[in-house]
Enzyme design. Sequence first.
Site, PDB file in Angstrom:
ATOM      1  N   LYS A  36      88.004 105.318  79.487  1.00 49.78           N
ATOM      2  CA  LYS A  36      87.349 106.393  80.240  1.00 49.78           C
ATOM      3  C   LYS A  36      87.445 107.726  79.518  1.00 49.78           C
ATOM      4  O   LYS A  36      86.511 108.529  79.561  1.00 49.78           O
ATOM      5  CB  LYS A  36      87.919 106.506  81.651  1.00 49.78           C
ATOM      6  CG  LYS A  36      89.390 106.879  81.735  1.00 49.78           C
ATOM      7  CD  LYS A  36      89.840 106.935  83.186  1.00 49.78           C
ATOM      8  CE  LYS A  36      91.325 107.293  83.297  1.00 49.78           C
ATOM      9  NZ  LYS A  36      91.774 107.333  84.701  1.00 49.78           N
ATOM     10  N   ARG A 131      97.504 107.118  95.787  1.00 48.39           N
ATOM     11  CA  ARG A 131      96.094 107.105  95.419  1.00 48.39           C
ATOM     12  C   ARG A 131      95.546 105.795  95.967  1.00 48.39           C
ATOM     13  O   ARG A 131      95.627 105.553  97.156  1.00 48.39           O
ATOM     14  CB  ARG A 131      95.908 107.289  93.907  1.00 48.39           C
ATOM     15  CG  ARG A 131      94.518 107.836  93.545  1.00 48.39           C
ATOM     16  CD  ARG A 131      94.325 108.033  92.063  1.00 48.39           C
ATOM     17  NE  ARG A 131      94.235 106.758  91.348  1.00 48.39           N
ATOM     18  CZ  ARG A 131      94.023 106.667  90.029  1.00 48.39           C
ATOM     19  NH1 ARG A 131      93.898 107.773  89.303  1.00 48.39           N
ATOM     20  NH2 ARG A 131      93.945 105.494  89.447  1.00 48.39           N
TER      21      ARG A 131
END
Length: 361
Positions: A36, A131
């Site tokens: 990413k 998260r």
Amino acid sequence: MNLPRIDIDSAKIAHNVQKLTTLYGSKGIKIIGVTKVIGGNPAIARILVDNGIKILADSRLENILRMRKAGIRAQYMLLRSPALSQVEKVATHVHISLNSELIVLKELSKHALKNHSIHKVILMVELGDLREGIMPSEMENMVREVIGLKGIVLIGIGTNLACFNGIAPDLDKMTELSSIAVHLENKFSICLNIVSGGNSANYHWFKSSKKLGRINSLRLGESIFLGREALCREPIPGLFTDIFTLVAEVIEAKQKPSMPYGKAYQNMNGEIPCFKDIGLMSRAILGIGQQDVLVSGIVPKQEVTILGASSDHIVVDNNKANLTVGDTVTFDLDYNALLRGLNSIHITKNHVNYQKCQEVL
């Protein structure tokens, strides 16, 4: 070559991948390469695969499609839980996905059956960073549901730590994850091929632990590309930390007052900056700004000090460097600055030592 640009040392990436593969492999852990930060750059992805990475992981489906279109042969993992709006594409183009929502898993099952394919899933466990993840007390029920779905196969569990709240992947957390894996395998008579303990923040746990339990996989990006662990941002011995260099051009160099003058309100960042009056000073403006890179995450290699930035400009103290128009300033980048810079269409990506990298292979 167009400026601004980021110089990318391909040979150093290959070196870091080889070293990390050997290091973690010494205790039975396989590395998943996280792409990413590089925006799915096919040239860099190819270096990872050519140096032994079997699975490439990205949080953006577009990056995965970019690498697949470029012919990079690997297993592709979607790091972020699939959005319902993208489930059909995920089932079609991605081999593995990380999941925490049953409604998404049911949709993946439906589309995998439609494609006459099998989609592999890893269930994420919440261990405190808050998260993504399923609460440990809910894992049994989730696994029971998932193994009953057709078209998908549960290949493992994982957790994510040190990203959102900085919670360390220490011995206690990894022991808990291992225990959950063993319990689920015994409870449902299944084999979890992947137990993914986390990311580049797991380095200190790995080095200090003689026994790693069931943890056999880590998802690494920062360690590969910046040569450091992600808890304290300390360099990992034997790795290169200078793979990427940002280069920006001076577009103005003048003597100006050190203090702004006139009635002050908020600037473009919503701030009212404060400066010390040191009289006239040499100031330079660089043709790059907040739109291109996270300015707080770059460090000049020359003797200049960043005074501030707007969307398209960085202003620096030029008293020591004596830069003139057309000169360049180079910077080191932290992870977040690199993330924005490599994903900016306005920054040229310049691969150096690519031939040397190929020769190493």
